[in-house]
Motif scaffolding. Structure first.
Motif, PDB file in Angstrom:
ATOM      1  N   PHE A   1       1.603  62.475   5.998  1.00  0.00           N
ATOM      2  CA  PHE A   1       1.522  61.021   5.974  1.00  0.00           C
ATOM      3  C   PHE A   1       0.226  60.549   5.331  1.00  0.00           C
ATOM      4  O   PHE A   1      -0.821  61.197   5.440  1.00  0.00           O
ATOM      5  CB  PHE A   1       1.568  60.469   7.399  1.00  0.00           C
ATOM      6  N   VAL A   2       0.297  59.404   4.707  1.00  0.00           N
ATOM      7  CA  VAL A   2      -0.889  58.595   4.414  1.00  0.00           C
ATOM      8  C   VAL A   2      -1.020  57.605   5.569  1.00  0.00           C
ATOM      9  O   VAL A   2      -0.076  56.873   5.875  1.00  0.00           O
ATOM     10  CB  VAL A   2      -0.757  57.844   3.078  1.00  0.00           C
ATOM     11  N   TYR A   3      -2.168  57.617   6.238  1.00  0.00           N
ATOM     12  CA  TYR A   3      -2.418  56.687   7.339  1.00  0.00           C
ATOM     13  C   TYR A   3      -3.273  55.550   6.790  1.00  0.00           C
ATOM     14  O   TYR A   3      -4.337  55.782   6.224  1.00  0.00           O
ATOM     15  CB  TYR A   3      -3.137  57.396   8.483  1.00  0.00           C
TER      16      TYR A   3
ATOM     17  N   LEU B   1      -7.859  54.082   4.162  1.00  0.00           N
ATOM     18  CA  LEU B   1      -6.889  55.169   4.018  1.00  0.00           C
ATOM     19  C   LEU B   1      -7.432  56.475   4.584  1.00  0.00           C
ATOM     20  O   LEU B   1      -8.636  56.744   4.509  1.00  0.00           O
ATOM     21  CB  LEU B   1      -6.561  55.402   2.546  1.00  0.00           C
ATOM     22  N   LEU B   2      -6.530  57.277   5.114  1.00  0.00           N
ATOM     23  CA  LEU B   2      -6.825  58.644   5.509  1.00  0.00           C
ATOM     24  C   LEU B   2      -5.636  59.517   5.112  1.00  0.00           C
ATOM     25  O   LEU B   2      -4.484  59.180   5.418  1.00  0.00           O
ATOM     26  CB  LEU B   2      -7.045  58.739   7.028  1.00  0.00           C
TER      27      LEU B   2
ATOM     28  N   THR C   1     -12.681  60.293   8.950  1.00  0.00           N
ATOM     29  CA  THR C   1     -12.763  61.749   8.845  1.00  0.00           C
ATOM     30  C   THR C   1     -13.831  62.347   9.757  1.00  0.00           C
ATOM     31  O   THR C   1     -13.791  63.543  10.037  1.00  0.00           O
ATOM     32  CB  THR C   1     -13.085  62.175   7.396  1.00  0.00           C
ATOM     33  N   THR C   2     -14.774  61.555  10.214  1.00  0.00           N
ATOM     34  CA  THR C   2     -15.919  62.041  10.968  1.00  0.00           C
ATOM     35  C   THR C   2     -15.799  61.681  12.443  1.00  0.00           C
ATOM     36  O   THR C   2     -15.771  60.494  12.787  1.00  0.00           O
ATOM     37  CB  THR C   2     -17.233  61.431  10.416  1.00  0.00           C
ATOM     38  N   PRO C   3     -15.721  62.663  13.342  1.00  0.00           N
ATOM     39  CA  PRO C   3     -15.698  62.349  14.776  1.00  0.00           C
ATOM     40  C   PRO C   3     -16.950  61.588  15.199  1.00  0.00           C
ATOM     41  O   PRO C   3     -17.987  61.610  14.518  1.00  0.00           O
ATOM     42  CB  PRO C   3     -15.639  63.732  15.430  1.00  0.00           C
ATOM     43  N   SER C   4     -16.858  60.924  16.332  1.00  0.00           N
ATOM     44  CA  SER C   4     -17.920  60.040  16.797  1.00  0.00           C
ATOM     45  C   SER C   4     -19.239  60.782  17.016  1.00  0.00           C
ATOM     46  O   SER C   4     -19.263  61.898  17.553  1.00  0.00           O
ATOM     47  CB  SER C   4     -17.494  59.366  18.105  1.00  0.00           C
ATOM     48  N   GLU C   5     -20.316  60.134  16.609  1.00  0.00           N
ATOM     49  CA  GLU C   5     -21.668  60.634  16.837  1.00  0.00           C
ATOM     50  C   GLU C   5     -22.472  59.543  17.539  1.00  0.00           C
ATOM     51  O   GLU C   5     -22.484  58.394  17.098  1.00  0.00           O
ATOM     52  CB  GLU C   5     -22.344  61.004  15.515  1.00  0.00           C
TER      53      GLU C   5
ATOM     54  N   THR D   1      -5.222  61.059  17.318  1.00  0.00           N
ATOM     55  CA  THR D   1      -3.761  60.953  17.265  1.00  0.00           C
ATOM     56  C   THR D   1      -3.253  60.840  15.833  1.00  0.00           C
ATOM     57  O   THR D   1      -2.254  61.472  15.469  1.00  0.00           O
ATOM     58  CB  THR D   1      -3.280  59.754  18.090  1.00  0.00           C
ATOM     59  N   ALA D   2      -3.926  60.056  14.993  1.00  0.00           N
ATOM     60  CA  ALA D   2      -3.461  59.860  13.617  1.00  0.00           C
ATOM     61  C   ALA D   2      -3.401  61.170  12.836  1.00  0.00           C
ATOM     62  O   ALA D   2      -2.592  61.322  11.917  1.00  0.00           O
ATOM     63  CB  ALA D   2      -4.360  58.866  12.897  1.00  0.00           C
ATOM     64  N   LEU D   3      -4.245  62.133  13.204  1.00  0.00           N
ATOM     65  CA  LEU D   3      -4.247  63.414  12.490  1.00  0.00           C
ATOM     66  C   LEU D   3      -2.902  64.109  12.566  1.00  0.00           C
ATOM     67  O   LEU D   3      -2.530  64.858  11.661  1.00  0.00           O
ATOM     68  CB  LEU D   3      -5.349  64.319  13.050  1.00  0.00           C
ATOM     69  N   SER D   4      -2.147  63.871  13.644  1.00  0.00           N
ATOM     70  CA  SER D   4      -0.842  64.522  13.764  1.00  0.00           C
ATOM     71  C   SER D   4       0.140  64.016  12.717  1.00  0.00           C
ATOM     72  O   SER D   4       1.057  64.741  12.318  1.00  0.00           O
ATOM     73  CB  SER D   4      -0.265  64.318  15.166  1.00  0.00           C
TER      74      SER D   4
END
Length: 697
Positions: free
Chosen positions: A492-494, A450-451, A399-403, A483-486
């Protein structure tokens, strides 16, 4: 949307071929799809035999026709994914003496631009890969490495997709390449301390990296000096350098045994010095603690299954002189380490989660950099400097973009240097990331990351994309994906199944998913799918599974073993023709792979076990999910004929009306399209397939 197959699918001709080992005869109707001229095809796709080309192009045309109704969806997905990428972006500059090196992307560009900043903050472009790619059907940059004196830059590129990299040397002041040109290399280089020469690995006609040469800048490649040649074709050879810069490394290894040889970087003509002779099943790598004149060694000797750290004097690094530095702790897998002048950093994993541990070399005091999320990805970056208190790491979660953080190992100050921007917008609070555990048939608990969106109903109605790999000890991170967010935004459950064959739960997790325990990889994945359905996160027949390379083998195996669990299978560059490949010692990667899968030529038990799961050999008359296989014509890792043969056999034997689709990229290899946006188009293609077979559009 229910995909409707075109009127007629390509039907591959059958030409019976057979081989016999251990008194057992295998037959193969589609062996003819392997071009006898395959070595030439790797270098020049135009060399492909006309009959094979005609068949592959017919398959591509059939796939294009079958997926044509998804054209608008693919464009929408591509636009979404591209919209989540900051097009004009740059990495955090990495200091090295008078310069700081980084790469950036320009608006609309496919390839990176390599740059540096001087002490006044002025930018100098060293290499614009977009210019180098102009007019090329394929271009992939390999390594870009500046010399220690900062006057030269060596860079490598593959222009066919076959992973034969050519090395060139650029004058940093003028931006012009010198006459030096070294073809047929692995793409790795290691500069000497004075920047007058470098080591590289030659790749032979069988695509095996077995010879190390030294190239002196300003000379012809034909005059390069052979430094080391590996006689055992079951091993790979790499080159590198210690963080201190004092030693060049020649790394000889297979999947379970390693051996290192050293050359003083300041005296590169010195013959390589052996650190410790190879012992079957013993792995090690080293870092250099210059002030204390010792090597720090990451190894699994003495039964240290999850690895430990040892030390040995530089003057006498032989195995007999190794002593414990950080003892073995069962269940805590040491993944990587780097030595600076006064500190040592190591990346380790326990209970499936990574952490960084910092040790002060003067007094041995340690502290840990910890994180709070339930599932995340963590990477340690060594940078260029040795005499520094600063290390760098990158953190992200599903859920968190790269830092990206700089971390002062002495003061423990953590400085955020960059946070990944999502231009189209992203609110982590809209999503849930969790880690659950599926019980395998033998009682092992398989982690599943899971996401999904908070608004997704978990009543069994949600479709699911289940990703897996499970080989070579490679752990699949629970990382942020634009990409998975789409898929997730469409309900979807990813899910990522951290199955045996990886190292998510320590080295034992790997050893329990290889050789004569390989079937655990497949049954773990099936258990993960069953558990997702049982928990109401999805339901049987609502799961699309996805994997590539060895993960594509996983896809083929579960398609045979549990076809009713899945409604779609996406197999990218899939290693599905396991028996034929492992029985052919002439293929590029077969001898080194025997330690991962077994040697069916010499070992009857390995032959029979491999035959029990080899996806291509176990295709039979039964119903299968929709299957989409993708390959690359110049792929030296998983040759194009593996997915081609698999698709032909599936179409001939399956008893249902579901789709069998094959797409061979006629201008690329294992990594697919090399440009950042072209790769997104490939992802949009396979995700549109997942959405269509799940009736989610």
């Amino acid at each position: 949307m229910n995909l409707t197959p075109p009127a007629s699918a390509p039907i591959a001709a059958k030409h019976l071929a057979s081989d016999t080992h251990h008194g057992i005869t295998r037959t193969d109707d589609y062996a003819w799809l392997r071009d006898q001229n395959w070595r030439d095809v790797m270098r020049d796709p135009a060399a492909l035999s006309p009959d094979i080309r005609a068949y592959l192009e017919a398959e591509n045309d059939y796939t294009d026709a079958a997926l044509a109704p998804l054209g608008d969806l693919r464009e929408t997905l591509f636009a979404e994914m591209k919209g989540r990428i900051k097009e004009e972006d740059a990495s955090v500059p990495s200091p090295d003496g008078p310069f700081a090196y980084y790469l950036r992307y320009a608006q609309g560009s496919q390839h990176p631009i390599f740059c540096r900043l001087d002490t006044e903050g002025s930018e100098q472009v060293l290499l614009d890969c977009n210019k180098e790619a102009e007019g090329e059907a394929y271009f992939r940059i390999g390594e870009v490495d500046h010399a220690p004196m900062h006057d030269l830059v060596a860079w490598t590129a593959d222009r066919k997709g076959s992973e034969y990299f050519t090395i060139r040397v650029r004058d940093a002041a003028t931006g012009k390449d010198l006459a030096d040109e070294v073809p047929d290399t692995s793409g790795d280089i290691a500069w000497d301390a004075n920047g007058k020469s470098f080591l590289y690995v030659h790749v032979d006609e069988e695509h095996r990296p077995l010879k190390v040469f030294r190239h002196i800048v300003g000379t012809h490649a034909k005059d390069d000096t052979l430094v080391y040649e590996e006689e055992d074709h079951g091993f790979y050879v790499d080159v590198g350098k210690t963080q201190s810069g004092r030693f060049l490394l020649i790394d000889i290894h297979d999947h379970q045994t390693s051996e290192l040889r050293l050359i003083p970087a300041g005296a590169p003509a010195t013959p390589p010095r052996l650190v410790a002779a190879r012992e079957h099943g013993v792995e090690y790598d080293i870092e250099h603690d210059e002030d204390r004149e010792r090597f720090l060694i990451l190894t699994n000797v003495d039964g240290a299954e999850d690895f430990k750290l040892m030390e040995a004097p530089v003057a006498a690094p032989e195995r007999a002189n190794w002593r414990d530095f950080v003892p073995h702790r069962p269940g805590t897998l040491v993944l990587a380490h780097v030595a600076y002048r006064n500190h040592h950093a190591r990346l380790e994993r326990r209970d499936g989660l990574s952490r960084i541990v910092i040790r002060r070399l003067g007094d041995g005091a340690e502290h840990e950099i910890g994180f709070d999320e339930e599932a995340y990805d963590l990477n340690l970056s060594s940078g260029y400097e040795y005499n520094t208190t600063r290390t760098r790491f990158a953190y992200n979660s599903m859920t968190t973009p790269s830092e990206v953080y700089d971390y002062d190992m002495e003061s423990r100050a953590r400085t955020l240097r960059k946070r990944q921007e999502v231009p189209s917008g992203h609110n982590p609070a809209d999503y849930v990331t969790r880690r659950i555990f599926a019980k395998a048939g033998d009682g092992e608990l398989v982690p599943v990351s899971l996401l999904y969106r908070k608004t997704t109903k978990l009543d069994g109605s949600a479709p699911c994309l289940l990703y897996g790999y499970g080989s070579y000890g490679i752990s699949i991170p629970a990382s942020f994906s634009v990409t998975a967010l789409s898929l997730v935004d469409r309900g979807f459950v990813y899910a990522i199944a951290h199955i045996r064959g990886g190292k998510e739960k320590g080295y034992r997790w790997y050893s329990d998913g290889k050789l004569l325990k390989k079937r655990n990889t497949f049954t773990d994945f099936i258990a993960a799918g069953e558990h997702l359905a049982k928990e109401g996160l999805t339901s049987r027949g609502r799961i699309v599974c996805h994997g590539g390379s060895a993960g594509g083998m996983l896809m083929g195996a579960v398609a045979n073993m549990a076809p009713d669990l899945f409604n779609g299978i996406i197999a990218e560059v899939p290693f599905v023709d396991v028996m034929a490949t492992m029985l052919d010692a002439s293929l590029p990667l077969t001898p080194p792979e025997w330690h991962e899968w077994g040697n069916p030529i010499e070992d009857e038990d390995a032959y029979k076990y491999m035959a029990s799961y080899s996806p291509y050999d176990n295709v039979r008359a039964q119903s299968y999910p929709h299957i989409f296989a993708l390959g690359g014509l110049t792929d030296p890792r998983v040759t194009y004929w593996e997915p081609a043969k698999w698709a032909a056999k599936l179409r001939a034997l399956r008893t249902d009306a579901n789709l069998t689709l094959l797409r061979i990229n006629m201008e690329a290899g294992h990594g697919g399209a090399p440009g950042r946006f072209e790769r997104l188009k490939e992802v949009a293609l396979v995700y549109s397939f997942a959405l269509a077979v799940s009736d989610s559009i």
